[in-house]
Scaffold this active site. Structure first.
Site, PDB file in Angstrom:
ATOM      1  CD  GLU A   1      -2.026  -3.654   4.471  1.00 56.12           C
ATOM      2  OE1 GLU A   1      -0.992  -3.536   5.156  1.00 56.12           O
ATOM      3  OE2 GLU A   1      -2.472  -4.770   4.138  1.00 56.12           O
TER       4      GLU A   1
ATOM      5  CG  HIS B   1       1.462  -7.410   2.310  1.00 59.19           C
ATOM      6  ND1 HIS B   1       1.953  -7.031   3.533  1.00 59.19           N
ATOM      7  CD2 HIS B   1       0.196  -6.919   2.234  1.00 59.19           C
ATOM      8  CE1 HIS B   1       1.015  -6.335   4.170  1.00 59.19           C
ATOM      9  NE2 HIS B   1      -0.052  -6.237   3.401  1.00 59.19           N
TER      10      HIS B   1
ATOM     11  CG  ASN C   1       8.598 -11.975   2.681  1.00 61.54           C
ATOM     12  OD1 ASN C   1       8.090 -11.246   1.842  1.00 61.54           O
ATOM     13  ND2 ASN C   1       8.609 -11.676   3.962  1.00 61.54           N
TER      14      ASN C   1
ATOM     15  CE1 TYR D   1       5.317  -4.117   4.106  1.00 57.35           C
ATOM     16  CE2 TYR D   1       6.054  -3.407   1.929  1.00 57.35           C
ATOM     17  CZ  TYR D   1       5.604  -4.403   2.780  1.00 57.35           C
ATOM     18  OH  TYR D   1       5.429  -5.687   2.302  1.00 57.35           O
TER      19      TYR D   1
ATOM     20  CE  LYS E   1       6.073  -8.735   0.710  1.00 60.49           C
ATOM     21  NZ  LYS E   1       6.965  -8.819   1.902  1.00 60.49           N
TER      22      LYS E   1
HETATM   23  O1  CDP Z   1       5.060  -9.274   5.914  1.00 67.09           O
HETATM   24  P1  CDP Z   1       4.798  -9.502   7.383  1.00 67.09           P
HETATM   25  O2  CDP Z   1       3.567  -8.783   7.889  1.00 67.09           O
HETATM   26  O3  CDP Z   1       4.794 -10.971   7.702  1.00 67.09           O
HETATM   27  O4  CDP Z   1       6.051  -8.925   8.173  1.00 67.09           O
HETATM   28  P2  CDP Z   1       6.369  -7.442   8.725  1.00 67.09           P
HETATM   29  O5  CDP Z   1       7.076  -7.601  10.026  1.00 67.09           O
HETATM   30  O6  CDP Z   1       5.159  -6.568   8.700  1.00 67.09           O
HETATM   31  O7  CDP Z   1       7.418  -6.892   7.679  1.00 67.09           O
HETATM   32  C1  CDP Z   1       7.005  -6.420   6.427  1.00 67.09           C
HETATM   33  C2  CDP Z   1       8.011  -6.861   5.398  1.00 67.09           C
HETATM   34  O8  CDP Z   1       9.251  -6.222   5.663  1.00 67.09           O
HETATM   35  C3  CDP Z   1       8.353  -8.361   5.411  1.00 67.09           C
HETATM   36  O9  CDP Z   1       7.415  -9.151   4.725  1.00 67.09           O
HETATM   37  C4  CDP Z   1       9.699  -8.371   4.732  1.00 67.09           C
HETATM   38  O10 CDP Z   1       9.581  -8.255   3.325  1.00 67.09           O
HETATM   39  C5  CDP Z   1      10.324  -7.067   5.279  1.00 67.09           C
HETATM   40  N1  CDP Z   1      11.200  -7.285   6.437  1.00 67.09           N
HETATM   41  C6  CDP Z   1      12.575  -7.327   6.245  1.00 67.09           C
HETATM   42  O11 CDP Z   1      13.040  -7.156   5.129  1.00 67.09           O
HETATM   43  N2  CDP Z   1      13.418  -7.539   7.330  1.00 67.09           N
HETATM   44  C7  CDP Z   1      12.919  -7.708   8.555  1.00 67.09           C
HETATM   45  N3  CDP Z   1      13.758  -7.909   9.580  1.00 67.09           N
HETATM   46  C8  CDP Z   1      11.538  -7.661   8.756  1.00 67.09           C
HETATM   47  C9  CDP Z   1      10.701  -7.459   7.689  1.00 67.09           C
HETATM   48 MG    MG Z   2       3.162  -6.807   8.298  1.00 63.06          MG
END
Ligand code: CDP
Ligand code: MG
Length: 135
Positions: free
Chosen positions: A126, A115, A112, A49, A9
């Site tokens: 994807e 991805h 974070n 997303y 990212k």
């Molecule tokens: O990236 P990952 O699949 O681990 O998590 P996700 O639940 O699919 O969420 C996608 C991305 O959204 C996360 O990696 C974060 O960058 C963001 N996110 C966020 O900003 N705040 C949250 N409460 C949950 C996710």
């Molecule tokens: Mg995810």
């Protein structure tokens, strides 16, 4: 061989973590078979997303990812989808195990670093979305 979609990212690129992250993927025994460094369009990031559309963090997430340079990659190797998720670590900094990429480098749930696709169907979707025209 299994394939997954990995994206460093904009915060990871800005913090000059590309080298470290690529080393960790390669040290694990996986191959990076395609990669590109570019600023993705809002449209591409919205599609990526789409599952989070309407959630409270969605708008900030889309502007974060489309607001800088990312490194998009296809990673190949045995069980690489699940293993890369482990190597990446949980999105919640409280649960991101030390030793994982997020556990070592991220302290924010939004910003974070990296991805990784979460399932075989997601990986296919994807890879097609980010590299579709090029395969
Ligand atoms: O990236 P990952 O699949 O681990 O998590 P996700 O639940 O699919 O969420 C996608 C991305 O959204 C996360 O990696 C974060 O960058 C963001 N996110 C966020 O900003 N705040 C949250 N409460 C949950 C996710
Ligand atoms: Mg995810």
């Amino acid at each position: 061989m299994e394939r997954t979609f990995i994206m460093i990212k904009p915060d990871g690129v800005e913090r000059r973590l590309i080298g470290k992250i690529i080393s960790r993927i390669e040290n694990k025994g996986f191959n990076i078979t395609k990669a590109k460094l570019f600023m993705p369009s809002v449209e591409l990031v919205e599609k990526h997303y789409a599952e989070h559309y309407g959630k409270d963090f969605y708008n900030e997430l889309v502007s974060f990812i489309s607001g800088g340079t990312v490194m998009a990659m296809i990673v190949e190797g045995e069980n690489c989808i699940q293993v890369m998720r482990l190597l990446i670590g949980d999105k919640n900094p409280v649960n991101a195990t030390p030793g994982s990429i997020r556990g070592d480098h991220a302290s924010s749930t939004t910003y974070n670093i990296i991805h990784g696709s979460d399932s075989s169907d997601t990986a296919k979707r994807e890879i097609a979305l980010w590299f579709g025209g090029e395969e």
